[in-house]
Enzyme design. Structure first.
Site, PDB file in Angstrom:
ATOM      1  N   ASP A 106       8.992   9.646  -5.398  1.00 58.61           N
ATOM      2  CA  ASP A 106       8.668  10.365  -6.644  1.00 58.61           C
ATOM      3  C   ASP A 106       8.863  11.873  -6.531  1.00 58.61           C
ATOM      4  OD1 ASP A 106       6.486  10.144  -4.803  1.00 58.61           O
ATOM      5  OD2 ASP A 106       5.089  10.845  -6.332  1.00 58.61           O
ATOM      6  N   GLU A 172       3.631   8.834  -4.754  1.00 60.49           N
ATOM      7  CA  GLU A 172       2.786   9.387  -3.678  1.00 60.49           C
ATOM      8  C   GLU A 172       2.001  10.594  -4.172  1.00 60.49           C
ATOM      9  OE1 GLU A 172       1.064  11.638  -0.743  1.00 60.49           O
ATOM     10  OE2 GLU A 172       2.805  12.454  -1.780  1.00 60.49           O
ATOM     11  N   GLU A 173       2.588  11.342  -5.112  1.00 64.05           N
ATOM     12  CA  GLU A 173       2.003  12.630  -5.523  1.00 64.05           C
ATOM     13  C   GLU A 173       0.834  12.501  -6.481  1.00 64.05           C
ATOM     14  OE1 GLU A 173       2.734  15.370  -4.202  1.00 64.05           O
ATOM     15  OE2 GLU A 173       4.819  15.387  -3.549  1.00 64.05           O
ATOM     16  N   ARG A 217       1.756  14.388  15.903  1.00 61.67           N
ATOM     17  CA  ARG A 217       0.365  14.510  16.311  1.00 61.67           C
ATOM     18  C   ARG A 217      -0.248  13.113  16.374  1.00 61.67           C
ATOM     19  NH1 ARG A 217      -3.448  18.062  16.760  1.00 61.67           N
ATOM     20  NH2 ARG A 217      -5.494  17.112  16.696  1.00 61.67           N
ATOM     21  N   HIS A 407       6.437  21.900  -2.653  1.00 63.34           N
ATOM     22  CA  HIS A 407       5.825  22.002  -3.994  1.00 63.34           C
ATOM     23  C   HIS A 407       6.193  23.310  -4.702  1.00 63.34           C
ATOM     24  CE1 HIS A 407       2.577  18.628  -3.755  1.00 63.34           C
ATOM     25  NE2 HIS A 407       3.667  18.314  -3.076  1.00 63.34           N
TER      26      HIS A 407
HETATM   27 ZN   LIG Z   1       3.981  16.623  -2.057  1.00 66.68          ZN
HETATM   28 ZN   LIG Z   2       5.335  14.689  -0.142  1.00 62.27          ZN
END
Ligand SMILES: [Zn+2]
Ligand SMILES: [Zn+2]
Length: 438
Positions: A106, A172-173, A217, A407
């Protein structure tokens, strides 16, 4: 030259005979050559998806492109999972474990400001407002990388010692209020079943990470994000006679400070970090009137599931008790679109770090501190051992002050960073399958 499995074997046999070059070395070289051969296509897919971005749960064009490609390659393809998701399975020619890879598809309601021939000109309405749509988080790259990996896996299918499961995930956002989607819904609709993967990998392109570098990580890696609203009920009266009412502003102010003492006095700061912020404080409409109610809204970021539950419980108890002490009432509401902390499986990460080091070089695979943004890959990591890592996509040498982060309307990808990500994906699969098979 196209490297077929039999060619890999013949290279291996000839060089093994001649010296230190092993069968594994030949497989690794073959993967790298296959990856290089599909690089131009991967970049073309990425540009095409970039120019045609789609918001969460609306990735119709993107998922059709993915499904068509995977079907042609011989994958068993399931479409419309969690609205527009695609789940595809390729069984290798040799027995071995099932390994999953996830890419999100997305874009964001951001108007692109980058001057590129394939910049997005798409416009839409988001929560009632006109906006541009842009792949400002790099999910166009994630989708293209996994499509390219799908092709490499298919080309080496007969030699593949296990099964790959590719999860192309929508949304996902996050979503407009009232819509369900993303990783949670993918899992609910069976993305991790039939076959159930033994492990799952995911990656995120990240600015200002330099192209050619990988960051990893083990353990808590990205923050859980939860939003809450506290409504304080008082009793309105004249501002000159507060004893005749209950002042919700004074109570809410005490709650703001009381919540900070959870962070400073009640959680073990040496264990994991956490952040609690009140971002909205609304009450009253006139200087000499005590209002009936006050409203607070805030965000909680955590890296540990137990600590998250503890703080959530203490926020409720603290707000309610402070309100009672002032003669008022408080109610706490957790807005349910929060993401849990993303916790990478430590032993899986330790096991796979040498693979990342081999792909980009030991000095280019770097361990990082936890990151405070949230990522819904965390829900897969709650189900099965998972490893999520980060891929640099900023031109090396760019001063950090000049880099537009994920973003931003000026977010940009140095496409030289995509090939290492593709190679990492395929090498992780092969190393996981061959080491698990032992
Ligand atoms: Zn994002
Ligand atoms: Zn992302």
């Amino acid at each position: 030259m196209k490297l077929t499995p039999s060619l890999i074997c013949s290279i291996a046999i000839s060089v093994v005979v001649s010296g230190s070059y092993s069968y594994a070395d030949a497989v690794h070289d073959a993967i790298d050559q296959q990856a290089k051969a599909v690089e131009a296509k991967m970049i073309a897919w990425r540009r095409d998806i970039h120019q045609n971005p789609e918001l969460g749960n609306r990735e119709f064009r993107t998922s059709a492109l993915v499904a068509e490609h995977l079907t042609k390659l011989g994958y068993e393809v399931r479409e419309k999972v969690a609205h527009t998701g695609v789940v595809a399975v390729l069984k290798g020619g040799k027995p071995g474990p099932v390994v999953a890879f996830r890419a999100d598809m997305d874009a964001l309601p951001v108007t692109e400001e980058v001057d590129l021939p394939f910049a997005s000109k798409v416009q839409t309405t988001w929560r009632g407002q006109q906006t541009g749509v842009m792949h400002a988080c790099g999910h166009d790259a994630h989708t293209a990388i996994l499509m390219a990996a799908a092709e490499v896996f298919a080309n080496m299918r007969s030699e593949l010692p296990g099964t790959v499961k590719l999860i192309f995930q929508p949304a996902e956002e996050g979503l407009p209020p009232g819509e369900e989607g993303g990783a949670r819904l993918m899992i609910k609709e069976g993305a991790l079943e039939n076959p159930k993967p033994e492990a799952i990998f995911g990656l995120h392109v990240i600015a200002p990470g330099p192209a050619g570098m990988i960051f990893y990580r083990g353990g808590p890696t990205m923050a859980g994000s939860d939003t809450f609203r506290i409504t304080v009920k008082g009793r309105g009266t004249h501002g000159a006679r507060p004893w005749q009412g209950v002042d919700p502003i004074v109570i809410a102010s005490q709650i703001v400070l009381g919540l900070q003492t959870i962070e400073s006095r009640q959680v073990d700061v040496t264990s994991d970090p956490s952040v609690l912020t009140i971002g909205i404080f609304n009450a009253g409409n006139r200087s000499n009137i005590i209002s009936d109610k006050a409203e607070l809204e805030g965000t909680l970021r955590t890296f540990n599931l137990d600590m998250r539950s503890f703080i959530m419980q203490r926020v409720k108890e603290t707000a309610e008790a402070i309100a009672r002490s002032g003669g008022g009432e408080a109610s706490v509401e957790w807005i349910s679109d929060g993401y849990t902390p993303l916790i990478n499986d430590v032993s899986l990460t330790n096991r796979m770090v040498p693979t990342l080091q081999r792909v980009v070089g030991a000095d280019r695979a770097i361990e990082v501190k936890p990151l405070t943004p949230a990522e819904d890959f965390s829900f897969y990591a709650q189900e099965i051992p998972a490893m999520f890592y980060f891929v640099g996509i900023t031109p090396p040498g760019t001063p950090v002050s000049l880099v537009a982060g994920n973003h931003s309307p000026r977010f940009q990808i140095d496409e030289a960073g995509l090939l290492p990500a593709l190679r990492a994906t395929v090498h992780l699969a092969i190393d996981y399958m061959t080491t698990a098979a032992k």
